[in-house]
Design a protein around this motif. Structure first.
Motif, PDB file in Angstrom:
ATOM      1  N   ARG A 142      25.529  57.736  14.321  1.00 12.02           N
ATOM      2  CA  ARG A 142      26.177  57.760  15.509  1.00 12.02           C
ATOM      3  C   ARG A 142      26.138  56.703  15.744  1.00 12.02           C
ATOM      4  NH1 ARG A 142      20.942  61.339  16.153  1.00 12.02           N
ATOM      5  NH2 ARG A 142      21.029  63.321  16.429  1.00 12.02           N
ATOM      6  N   VAL A 143      27.352  56.163  16.681  1.00  9.94           N
ATOM      7  CA  VAL A 143      27.680  55.464  17.468  1.00  9.94           C
ATOM      8  C   VAL A 143      27.584  55.308  18.944  1.00  9.94           C
ATOM      9  CG1 VAL A 143      29.648  53.605  18.224  1.00  9.94           C
ATOM     10  CG2 VAL A 143      29.072  55.110  15.308  1.00  9.94           C
ATOM     11  N   ASP A 144      26.948  54.763  19.323  1.00 12.67           N
ATOM     12  CA  ASP A 144      27.291  54.821  21.216  1.00 12.67           C
ATOM     13  C   ASP A 144      26.206  56.445  21.316  1.00 12.67           C
ATOM     14  OD1 ASP A 144      27.589  52.363  21.820  1.00 12.67           O
ATOM     15  OD2 ASP A 144      29.196  52.681  22.007  1.00 12.67           O
ATOM     16  N   GLY A 145      25.775  56.970  20.550  1.00 11.40           N
ATOM     17  CA  GLY A 145      25.236  58.490  20.586  1.00 11.40           C
ATOM     18  C   GLY A 145      25.826  59.371  20.315  1.00 11.40           C
ATOM     19  N   GLU A 146      27.310  59.322  20.031  1.00 12.19           N
ATOM     20  CA  GLU A 146      27.598  59.629  19.974  1.00 12.19           C
ATOM     21  C   GLU A 146      27.699  60.338  18.230  1.00 12.19           C
ATOM     22  OE1 GLU A 146      32.389  60.718  19.049  1.00 12.19           O
ATOM     23  OE2 GLU A 146      32.053  59.168  20.760  1.00 12.19           O
ATOM     24  N   ASP A 147      27.955  61.607  17.586  1.00 10.14           N
ATOM     25  CA  ASP A 147      27.871  61.842  16.282  1.00 10.14           C
ATOM     26  C   ASP A 147      29.154  61.445  15.657  1.00 10.14           C
ATOM     27  OD1 ASP A 147      25.519  62.799  16.263  1.00 10.14           O
ATOM     28  OD2 ASP A 147      26.526  64.585  16.842  1.00 10.14           O
ATOM     29  N   ILE A 148      29.513  61.091  14.397  1.00 11.97           N
ATOM     30  CA  ILE A 148      31.107  61.144  13.353  1.00 11.97           C
ATOM     31  C   ILE A 148      30.835  61.110  12.387  1.00 11.97           C
ATOM     32  CG2 ILE A 148      31.204  58.561  12.458  1.00 11.97           C
ATOM     33  CD1 ILE A 148      31.456  58.344  15.471  1.00 11.97           C
ATOM     34  N   VAL A 149      31.551  62.127  12.141  1.00  7.52           N
ATOM     35  CA  VAL A 149      31.802  63.234  10.852  1.00  7.52           C
ATOM     36  C   VAL A 149      32.755  61.582   9.991  1.00  7.52           C
ATOM     37  CG1 VAL A 149      33.403  64.680   9.934  1.00  7.52           C
ATOM     38  CG2 VAL A 149      31.534  64.951  12.184  1.00  7.52           C
ATOM     39  N   LEU A 150      32.427  61.987   9.010  1.00  9.25           N
ATOM     40  CA  LEU A 150      32.837  60.720   7.815  1.00  9.25           C
ATOM     41  C   LEU A 150      33.302  62.230   6.254  1.00  9.25           C
ATOM     42  CD1 LEU A 150      30.622  58.090   7.558  1.00  9.25           C
ATOM     43  CD2 LEU A 150      32.450  57.959   8.941  1.00  9.25           C
ATOM     44  N   THR A 151      33.938  61.938   5.935  1.00  4.75           N
ATOM     45  CA  THR A 151      34.120  62.614   4.349  1.00  4.75           C
ATOM     46  C   THR A 151      33.087  61.561   3.611  1.00  4.75           C
ATOM     47  OG1 THR A 151      35.253  60.989   3.009  1.00  4.75           O
ATOM     48  CG2 THR A 151      36.734  62.245   3.816  1.00  4.75           C
ATOM     49  N   GLN A 152      32.863  62.565   2.362  1.00  4.14           N
ATOM     50  CA  GLN A 152      31.370  62.370   1.316  1.00  4.14           C
ATOM     51  C   GLN A 152      31.804  60.536   0.685  1.00  4.14           C
ATOM     52  OE1 GLN A 152      31.334  64.339  -2.029  1.00  4.14           O
ATOM     53  NE2 GLN A 152      29.824  63.605  -2.522  1.00  4.14           N
ATOM     54  N   LYS A 153      32.552  60.691   0.673  1.00  7.45           N
ATOM     55  CA  LYS A 153      32.960  59.364   0.217  1.00  7.45           C
ATOM     56  C   LYS A 153      32.580  57.700   1.336  1.00  7.45           C
ATOM     57  CE  LYS A 153      33.696  60.724  -4.082  1.00  7.45           C
ATOM     58  NZ  LYS A 153      32.970  60.985  -5.102  1.00  7.45           N
ATOM     59  N   GLU A 154      33.430  58.512   2.180  1.00  9.94           N
ATOM     60  CA  GLU A 154      33.160  57.420   3.408  1.00  9.94           C
ATOM     61  C   GLU A 154      31.795  57.317   3.185  1.00  9.94           C
ATOM     62  OE1 GLU A 154      37.197  58.484   5.503  1.00  9.94           O
ATOM     63  OE2 GLU A 154      35.531  59.312   6.625  1.00  9.94           O
ATOM     64  N   PHE A 155      30.717  58.365   3.854  1.00  9.60           N
ATOM     65  CA  PHE A 155      29.427  58.254   4.075  1.00  9.60           C
ATOM     66  C   PHE A 155      28.711  57.719   2.738  1.00  9.60           C
ATOM     67  CE2 PHE A 155      24.920  60.217   3.472  1.00  9.60           C
ATOM     68  CZ  PHE A 155      24.620  60.630   5.028  1.00  9.60           C
ATOM     69  N   GLN A 156      29.187  57.617   1.445  1.00  9.31           N
ATOM     70  CA  GLN A 156      28.957  56.738   0.642  1.00  9.31           C
ATOM     71  C   GLN A 156      28.753  55.527   0.280  1.00  9.31           C
ATOM     72  OE1 GLN A 156      30.213  59.340  -2.697  1.00  9.31           O
ATOM     73  NE2 GLN A 156      28.171  59.654  -3.494  1.00  9.31           N
ATOM     74  N   ILE A 157      30.084  55.415   0.919  1.00 12.67           N
ATOM     75  CA  ILE A 157      29.864  53.922   0.979  1.00 12.67           C
ATOM     76  C   ILE A 157      29.399  52.745   2.211  1.00 12.67           C
ATOM     77  CG2 ILE A 157      31.572  52.048   1.324  1.00 12.67           C
ATOM     78  CD1 ILE A 157      33.861  54.068  -0.375  1.00 12.67           C
ATOM     79  N   LEU A 158      29.138  54.162   3.143  1.00 13.53           N
ATOM     80  CA  LEU A 158      28.487  53.627   4.426  1.00 13.53           C
ATOM     81  C   LEU A 158      27.029  53.272   3.717  1.00 13.53           C
ATOM     82  CD1 LEU A 158      28.598  52.664   7.095  1.00 13.53           C
ATOM     83  CD2 LEU A 158      27.996  54.780   8.243  1.00 13.53           C
ATOM     84  N   CYS A 159      26.387  53.756   3.500  1.00 11.02           N
ATOM     85  CA  CYS A 159      24.798  53.890   3.299  1.00 11.02           C
ATOM     86  C   CYS A 159      24.562  53.145   1.944  1.00 11.02           C
ATOM     87  CB  CYS A 159      24.908  55.425   2.189  1.00 11.02           C
ATOM     88  SG  CYS A 159      24.986  56.683   3.722  1.00 11.02           S
ATOM     89  N   LEU A 160      25.766  52.639   1.211  1.00  9.25           N
ATOM     90  CA  LEU A 160      25.676  51.568  -0.015  1.00  9.25           C
ATOM     91  C   LEU A 160      25.376  50.681   0.939  1.00  9.25           C
ATOM     92  CD1 LEU A 160      24.792  50.970  -3.187  1.00  9.25           C
ATOM     93  CD2 LEU A 160      27.583  51.246  -2.734  1.00  9.25           C
ATOM     94  N   LEU A 161      26.501  50.346   1.735  1.00 10.88           N
ATOM     95  CA  LEU A 161      26.542  49.004   2.506  1.00 10.88           C
ATOM     96  C   LEU A 161      25.564  48.934   3.281  1.00 10.88           C
ATOM     97  CD1 LEU A 161      30.080  48.725   3.180  1.00 10.88           C
ATOM     98  CD2 LEU A 161      28.870  48.096   1.579  1.00 10.88           C
ATOM     99  N   VAL A 162      25.126  49.763   3.900  1.00  8.24           N
ATOM    100  CA  VAL A 162      23.739  49.384   5.223  1.00  8.24           C
ATOM    101  C   VAL A 162      22.472  49.266   4.045  1.00  8.24           C
ATOM    102  CG1 VAL A 162      22.356  51.219   6.934  1.00  8.24           C
ATOM    103  CG2 VAL A 162      25.106  50.564   7.251  1.00  8.24           C
ATOM    104  N   GLU A 163      22.328  49.859   3.505  1.00  4.77           N
ATOM    105  CA  GLU A 163      20.840  50.426   2.389  1.00  4.77           C
ATOM    106  C   GLU A 163      20.695  49.063   2.428  1.00  4.77           C
ATOM    107  OE1 GLU A 163      20.677  53.260  -0.063  1.00  4.77           O
ATOM    108  OE2 GLU A 163      20.642  54.828   1.451  1.00  4.77           O
ATOM    109  N   ASN A 164      21.789  48.323   1.626  1.00  2.87           N
ATOM    110  CA  ASN A 164      22.522  46.517   1.262  1.00  2.87           C
ATOM    111  C   ASN A 164      22.610  45.498   1.717  1.00  2.87           C
ATOM    112  OD1 ASN A 164      20.799  47.420  -1.693  1.00  2.87           O
ATOM    113  ND2 ASN A 164      22.455  49.157  -1.281  1.00  2.87           N
ATOM    114  N   ARG A 165      22.042  45.206   3.189  1.00  2.00           N
ATOM    115  CA  ARG A 165      22.695  44.529   3.933  1.00  2.00           C
ATOM    116  C   ARG A 165      22.426  43.265   3.245  1.00  2.00           C
ATOM    117  NH1 ARG A 165      20.509  44.353  10.099  1.00  2.00           N
ATOM    118  NH2 ARG A 165      18.675  44.716   9.291  1.00  2.00           N
ATOM    119  N   GLY A 166      24.294  42.680   3.615  1.00  2.00           N
ATOM    120  CA  GLY A 166      24.042  40.963   3.128  1.00  2.00           C
ATOM    121  C   GLY A 166      24.665  41.064   1.654  1.00  2.00           C
ATOM    122  N   VAL A 167      23.982  41.971   0.348  1.00  2.00           N
ATOM    123  CA  VAL A 167      25.393  41.880  -0.308  1.00  2.00           C
ATOM    124  C   VAL A 167      26.563  42.140  -0.519  1.00  2.00           C
ATOM    125  CG1 VAL A 167      24.722  43.302  -2.603  1.00  2.00           C
ATOM    126  CG2 VAL A 167      23.072  42.274  -1.544  1.00  2.00           C
TER     127      VAL A 167
END
Length: 222
Positions: A142-167
């Protein structure tokens, strides 16, 4: 307490010295047998593990740690001169959380250590960066409380970057983690996915930083 298992004394001493200079508790072991004795006395908060060791190879140690109560979820970083895709895949499939190939930079190793420690210290399953909310387990963005729809690859990239913030992740590392080692496309694919991901995240897309000539990261200040 961070445990390092590395038979090269100069590398071992340098890493331990650097970790302690950053205010971290750390101990180094040149032999697996000494490492196991230390584990019996005190479970580590993170293990840095070389693959090529006397007495017992690092992969076997990794499997034993994952099978043992008390260390089955301990963050583990593989530190090895082996840099082939096969070795990376075998290590990750066996339960390693990350890998750093020799020769390496201490700043990169420190960033990866901090990222893994943050991940284990956080409340599981939820991340908040400004107006961005991410719950990987429920597949909610969610961004500002609004649900965001991502593709599977976009979601995996976002999770990887967020879970390893700063890397910082290179394009090759993102391909390895998201698409898999057998991907035969171009690294430009990563740039395309990052661009569309930024657009879908609206203002929060700015959290994904480009490190020129290297790759992408989500900054520590996000």
């Amino acid at each position: 307490m961070i445990y390092l298992v590395e038979d090269d004394e100069s590398i071992r001493d340098f890493i331990i010295y650097t970790l302690k200079s950053q205010g971290m508790e750390a101990a180094g072991f040149g032999l697996p047998s000494k490492f196991w004795k230390a584990v019996e006395n005190k479970a580590p908060s993170l293990v840095i593990l070389d693959l090529m060791l006397p007495e017992e190879d690092g992969l076997h140690i990794l499997k034993r740690l994952r099978a043992a109560p008390g260390t089955e979820k301990t963050p583990i970083i593989l530190l090895t001169a082996k840099g082939t895709e096969y070795d990376k895949v075998v290590g990750l499939d066996a339960g390693a959380d990350d890998y750093v190939a020799k020769p390496f930079g201490m700043l990169e190793l420190l960033s990866r250590i901090r990222a893994l420690l943050r991940r284990t210290e956080k409340a599981p399953g939820e991340y908040r960066l400004g107006s961005l909310y991410l719950c990987p387990e429920k597949h909610v963005i969610r961004v500002d409380g609004e649900d965001i729809v991502l593709t599977q690859k976009e979601f995996q990239i976002l999770c990887l970057l967020v879970e390893n913030r700063g890397v910082v992740f290179t394009r090759a590392q993102l391909i390895d983690r998201v698409w898999g080692y057998d991907f035969d496309g171009e690294t430009r694919t990563v740039d395309v996915h990052i661009r569309t991901l930024r657009q879908k995240l609206k203002a929060c897309g700015a959290y994904i930083e480009t490190v020129r000539g290297f790759g992408y990261k989500i900054g520590e200040g996000a």
